[in-house]
Design an enzyme around this catalytic site. Structure first.
Site, PDB file in Angstrom:
ATOM      1  N   LYS A  55       9.503 -14.047  12.755  1.00 32.96           N
ATOM      2  CA  LYS A  55      10.930 -14.459  12.141  1.00 32.96           C
ATOM      3  C   LYS A  55      11.285 -15.977  12.899  1.00 32.96           C
ATOM      4  CE  LYS A  55      12.016  -9.808  12.059  1.00 32.96           C
ATOM      5  NZ  LYS A  55      12.957  -8.477  12.849  1.00 32.96           N
ATOM      6  N   GLN A  99      15.711  -7.029  18.278  1.00 34.68           N
ATOM      7  CA  GLN A  99      14.415  -6.457  17.635  1.00 34.68           C
ATOM      8  C   GLN A  99      14.399  -4.977  18.216  1.00 34.68           C
ATOM      9  OE1 GLN A  99      12.306  -7.742  15.235  1.00 34.68           O
ATOM     10  NE2 GLN A  99      11.246  -6.169  15.155  1.00 34.68           N
ATOM     11  N   ASP A 122      21.002  -8.418  10.996  1.00 33.73           N
ATOM     12  CA  ASP A 122      20.511  -7.072  10.503  1.00 33.73           C
ATOM     13  C   ASP A 122      21.216  -6.189   9.617  1.00 33.73           C
ATOM     14  OD1 ASP A 122      17.784  -6.704  10.993  1.00 33.73           O
ATOM     15  OD2 ASP A 122      18.098  -6.549  13.071  1.00 33.73           O
TER      16      ASP A 122
HETATM   17  N1  LIG Z   1      16.077  -5.537  14.487  1.00 34.87           N
HETATM   18  C1  LIG Z   1      15.103  -5.160  13.688  1.00 34.87           C
HETATM   19  N2  LIG Z   1      13.944  -4.400  14.121  1.00 34.87           N
HETATM   20  C2  LIG Z   1      13.123  -3.926  13.279  1.00 34.87           C
HETATM   21  C3  LIG Z   1      13.315  -4.076  11.971  1.00 34.87           C
HETATM   22  C4  LIG Z   1      14.343  -4.758  11.604  1.00 34.87           C
HETATM   23  O1  LIG Z   1      14.615  -4.966  10.093  1.00 34.87           O
HETATM   24  N3  LIG Z   1      15.114  -5.126  12.419  1.00 34.87           N
HETATM   25  N4  LIG Z   1      12.303  -3.745  10.985  1.00 34.87           N
HETATM   26  C5  LIG Z   1      11.012  -3.148  11.409  1.00 34.87           C
HETATM   27  C6  LIG Z   1      10.029  -4.216  12.064  1.00 34.87           C
HETATM   28  N5  LIG Z   1       9.838  -5.556  11.045  1.00 34.87           N
HETATM   29  C7  LIG Z   1      10.841  -6.544  11.434  1.00 34.87           C
HETATM   30  O2  LIG Z   1      11.466  -6.622  12.551  1.00 34.87           O
HETATM   31  C8  LIG Z   1       8.841  -5.648  10.145  1.00 34.87           C
HETATM   32  C9  LIG Z   1       8.065  -5.157   9.866  1.00 34.87           C
HETATM   33  C10 LIG Z   1       6.901  -5.287   8.973  1.00 34.87           C
HETATM   34  C11 LIG Z   1       6.847  -6.554   8.387  1.00 34.87           C
HETATM   35  C12 LIG Z   1       5.797  -7.030   7.369  1.00 34.87           C
HETATM   36  O3  LIG Z   1       5.636  -7.889   6.827  1.00 34.87           O
HETATM   37  N6  LIG Z   1       4.661  -6.163   7.461  1.00 34.87           N
HETATM   38  C13 LIG Z   1       3.601  -6.611   6.646  1.00 34.87           C
HETATM   39  C14 LIG Z   1       2.344  -6.118   7.592  1.00 34.87           C
HETATM   40  C15 LIG Z   1       2.223  -6.710   8.909  1.00 34.87           C
HETATM   41  C16 LIG Z   1       0.847  -6.215   9.597  1.00 34.87           C
HETATM   42  O4  LIG Z   1      -0.098  -6.759   9.298  1.00 34.87           O
HETATM   43  O5  LIG Z   1       1.142  -5.549  10.811  1.00 34.87           O
HETATM   44  C17 LIG Z   1       3.503  -5.837   5.330  1.00 34.87           C
HETATM   45  O6  LIG Z   1       3.958  -4.781   5.073  1.00 34.87           O
HETATM   46  O7  LIG Z   1       2.855  -6.371   4.485  1.00 34.87           O
HETATM   47  C18 LIG Z   1       7.857  -7.284   8.763  1.00 34.87           C
HETATM   48  C19 LIG Z   1       8.870  -6.991   9.511  1.00 34.87           C
HETATM   49  C20 LIG Z   1      11.229  -2.499  12.793  1.00 34.87           C
HETATM   50  N7  LIG Z   1      12.086  -3.267  13.695  1.00 34.87           N
END
Ligand SMILES: Nc1nc2c(c(=O)[nH]1)N[C@@H](CN(C=O)c1ccc(C(=O)N[C@@H](CCC(=O)O)C(=O)O)cc1)CN2
Length: 309
Positions: A55, A99, A122
């Site tokens: 981020k 987060q 968020d």
């Molecule tokens: N405050 C927040 N916390 C959390 C959120 C959120 O939206 N706001 N969401 C999730 C985690 N998350 C962002 O924070 C998030 C999860 C996954 C990905 C992502 O790009 N995933 C990739 C794979 C990544 C890997 O290899 O591990 C994909 O799916 O291609 C981005 C953001 C929980 N907490």
């Protein structure tokens, strides 16, 4: 039947990020305002550290300010609330992101409620949830459901009227807002969860199936209506050989799977998001979009169309 079209979330997210970067440059030029997001991480959860770094990097790449607050795992709840109060009052901060998950000793709802709704990048604050639920303008929409909707529209077009949508999972941050967005788009929406009776039959009725239940490969190929659009929100780390397979996993090696059994579903669906590379990248791209939108609102500038649902 031909295999499903693979919905390339990574490519769509890259395009969205480029549009956000253009919007940031335009806001700077027109109003002299640089959008800024405060990114608050409490503790050392390994996955959270990776997401937060992504981020912070994205903010800088898109020309925005990243105000990083990495706090120890034993931070007192009262100190976190005081930090949020300071960020609420700081005019350079247009969005605040805490987060999740937070350490157990901190009351997540109390913390999210402390963020002023207009800086709630968020979209988790009850005011934003309420605006979305009542179909009022100005809601900040949670990033994962917003990203999922943008992918659905890109696949099926903007007119989703009358389509049967099923949202599997009832979390406040994905399932519920996703259902609200699809309802607002005139879909006929069913919300299902682990206790739903005859879940496979419910899923089989859906033209749009959004799986956000957090159970690896729960949705099987024969749960899917032929030609349906399948959005897999699940991100589950499993032993490298995978579940439901006979061979032993290589010790320590893992891979990511969604909530949908992709190899089966791809043979039945019309279009499907992969994991990784589907919805995940949209989450961070939409956070960038929400931050730009918050800065636009604060400056009295027009809000980007993709954020103004
Ligand atoms: N405050 C927040 N916390 C959390 C959120 C959120 O939206 N706001 N969401 C999730 C985690 N998350 C962002 O924070 C998030 C999860 C996954 C990905 C992502 O790009 N995933 C990739 C794979 C990544 C890997 O290899 O591990 C994909 O799916 O291609 C981005 C953001 C929980 N907490």
């Amino acid at each position: 039947m031909a295999d499903a079209t693979i919905i390339d979330g990574k490519a769509f997210a890259a395009g969205l990020r480029a549009r956000v970067a253009d919007g940031v440059a335009a806001l700077k030029a027109s109003h002299g305002v640089t959008p800024g997001l405060a990114v608050v991480l409490v503790g050392e959860d390994a996955a959270s550290q990776v997401y937060v770094r992504s981020k912070e990097r994205a903010l800088v790449e898109l020309g925005m300010n990243s105000f990083d607050h990495h706090e120890p795992a034993d931070m007192a709840e009262s100190d976190l609330l005081a930090l949020i109060d300071r960020l609420n009052a700081d005019p350079a901060v247009h969005g605040i992101l805490v987060q999740l998950p937070l350490p157990r000793h901190i009351d997540t709802q109390k913390v999210l409620a402390r963020i002023v709704p207009e800086k709630d990048a968020d979209g988790f604050h009850v005011v934003n949830a309420g605006l979305l639920a009542t179909g009022q303008p100005g809601a900040i929409v949670p990033c994962t459901p917003l990203g999922s909707l943008l992918l659905i529209r890109d696949t099926l077009g903007r007119d989703l009227k009358g389509k049967r949508a099923l949202v599997l999972g009832r979390s406040n941050i994905v399932g519920k807002p996703m259902a609200q967005l699809l309802l607002q788009a005139d879909c006929t929406v069913t919300m299902a969860h682990s206790r739903t009776a005859d879940l496979p039959a419910e899923c089989r009725r859906a033209d749009i199936l959004v799986a956000a239940v957090g159970r690896p490969e729960m949705v099987r190929g024969d749960w899917i209506k032929p030609g349906a659009t399948v959005i897999d929100v699940g991100i589950n780390r499993v032993p490298a050989v995978g579940i439901n397979r006979v061979a032993a996993a290589e010790p320590g090696k893992t891979r990511l799977v969604g909530d949908v059994a992709f190899d089966e579903a791809v043979k039945v669906a019309g279009a499907i998001t992969p994991v990784p590379g589907g919805v995940g990248p949209m989450t961070i791209a939409c956070l960038m979009l929400n931050t730009l939108a918050a800065a636009c609102r604060a400056a009295g500038a027009p809000v980007p169309e993709e954020a103004a649902l």
